[in-house]
Design a protein around this motif. Structure first.
Motif, short mmCIF file in Angstrom:
data_model
loop_
_atom_site.label_atom_id
_atom_site.label_comp_id
_atom_site.label_asym_id
_atom_site.label_seq_id
_atom_site.Cartn_x
_atom_site.Cartn_y
_atom_site.Cartn_z
N UNK A 100 -4.57 2.52 7.36
CA UNK A 100 -3.16 2.14 7.39
C UNK A 100 -2.29 3.19 6.70
N UNK A 101 -1.09 3.39 7.25
CA UNK A 101 -0.08 4.24 6.63
C UNK A 101 0.91 3.35 5.90
N UNK A 102 0.98 3.50 4.57
CA UNK A 102 1.86 2.67 3.74
C UNK A 102 2.96 3.55 3.17
N UNK A 103 4.19 3.06 3.30
CA UNK A 103 5.33 3.87 2.86
C UNK A 103 6.33 3.00 2.13
N UNK A 104 6.92 3.54 1.10
CA UNK A 104 8.03 2.90 0.40
C UNK A 104 9.13 3.93 0.18
N UNK A 105 10.25 3.60 0.58
CA UNK A 105 10.61 2.37 1.30
C UNK A 105 11.52 2.75 2.46
N UNK A 112 6.71 -0.46 4.29
CA UNK A 112 6.27 -0.51 5.68
C UNK A 112 4.78 -0.20 5.77
N UNK A 113 4.12 -0.86 6.71
CA UNK A 113 2.71 -0.59 6.99
C UNK A 113 2.61 -0.25 8.47
N UNK A 133 12.07 -5.68 -6.96
CA UNK A 133 12.04 -4.75 -5.83
C UNK A 133 10.60 -4.63 -5.33
N UNK A 134 10.42 -4.39 -4.03
CA UNK A 134 9.06 -4.16 -3.52
C UNK A 134 8.36 -3.04 -4.29
N UNK A 135 9.12 -2.02 -4.66
CA UNK A 135 8.61 -0.97 -5.54
C UNK A 135 9.80 -0.20 -6.09
N UNK A 136 9.74 0.13 -7.36
CA UNK A 136 10.78 0.95 -7.95
C UNK A 136 10.50 2.44 -7.74
N UNK A 137 9.28 2.75 -7.31
CA UNK A 137 8.90 4.14 -7.07
C UNK A 137 8.60 4.34 -5.59
N UNK A 138 8.89 5.54 -5.09
CA UNK A 138 8.60 5.90 -3.71
C UNK A 138 7.13 6.30 -3.58
N UNK A 141 1.39 7.08 1.73
CA UNK A 141 -0.05 7.27 1.66
C UNK A 141 -0.73 6.68 2.89
N UNK A 142 -1.78 7.33 3.32
CA UNK A 142 -2.69 6.76 4.31
C UNK A 142 -3.94 6.29 3.56
N UNK A 143 -4.25 5.02 3.69
CA UNK A 143 -5.37 4.44 2.94
C UNK A 143 -6.69 4.99 3.46
#
Length: 213
Positions: A100-105, A112-113, A133-138, A141-143
């Motif tokens: 999976x490709x996971x990205x913020x945000x 997004x996945x 927030x879903x994440x405070x940091x950007x 990554x691909x798992x």
């Protein structure tokens, strides 16, 4: 002629140690291989799970399949994730699986996945309704294959994949191996007034498989 009234009590007491032994063996086998209870010690999964909640974990399910996105799992944490070496078992939500490709945000501050935004209604909100927030940091990554990207529902109180990726920039150190998973937490059973099923949020149904796995 044998008196049945005296025979039955005597037989019962002779059989009792055997019955107790069988019961103990069954309990040990069930705990080792099928079901186990776990105690929630921290804030990292609030408000889905609160401190002192107790959950029931299915230890057998992942012998037949891999963990799915959205499931709440208990796993043996990597040493680098632990503040206390004795804290071996962690509980988090699977956000993404191998490939999976996971990205913020995105532009609406959603994780997004595989290009699909998650509507994370389960993320912690305080008494005034203010949500983390879903994440405070950007991150982007691909798992790696055979590994899982996991996050706590209380994002500002969770040492999870996002935290460890920001810290190390290493996809392997930021994820956990599938074989480190102990089982799926599927129900809160204590306290009784919080009893509930831990189902997979509908938002994960919309996530497509990665284009290449």
């Amino acid at each position: 002629m044998i008196d049945e009234q005296t025979k039955k009590p005597s037989s019962f007491w002779r059989e009792l140690p055997v019955l107790l032994g069988v019961a103990i063996i069954v309990a040990v086998v069930v705990r080792a291989f099928v079901l186990q209870t776990f105690y929630i010690p921290s804030e990292s999964m609030e408000n889905t799970l609160l401190i002192k909640d107790r959950v029931l974990v299915n230890k057998l399910v992942y012998d037949f399949r891999s963990p799915h996105r959205g499931e709440v799992i208990v796993f043996t944490a990597p040493d680098s994730w632990r503040n206390d070496p004795s804290e071996e078992d962690f509980i988090k939500r699977v956000i993404a699986v191998g490939g999976d490709h996971v990205l913020c945000c995105d532009d609406k501050q959603r994780i997004t996945v595989n290009g699909t935004p998650l509507d994370e209604t389960y993320i912690y909100a305080n008494a005034d309704g203010l949500q983390d927030l879903p994440s405070e940091e950007q991150f982007d990554i691909t798992v790696p294959q055979g590994r899982l990207w996991v996050m706590g529902d209380h994002r500002s109180r969770s040492g999870d994949s996002r935290y460890n990726f920001i810290r190390t920039k290493d996809p392997n150190q930021a994820t956990i191996a599938e074989d480190a998973v102990i089982g799926r937490a599927f129900v809160v059973f204590w306290p009784f007034n919080r009893a509930k099923w831990l189902s997979v949020p509908d938002t994960f149904d919309k996530v497509p498989d990665p284009t290449s796995k």
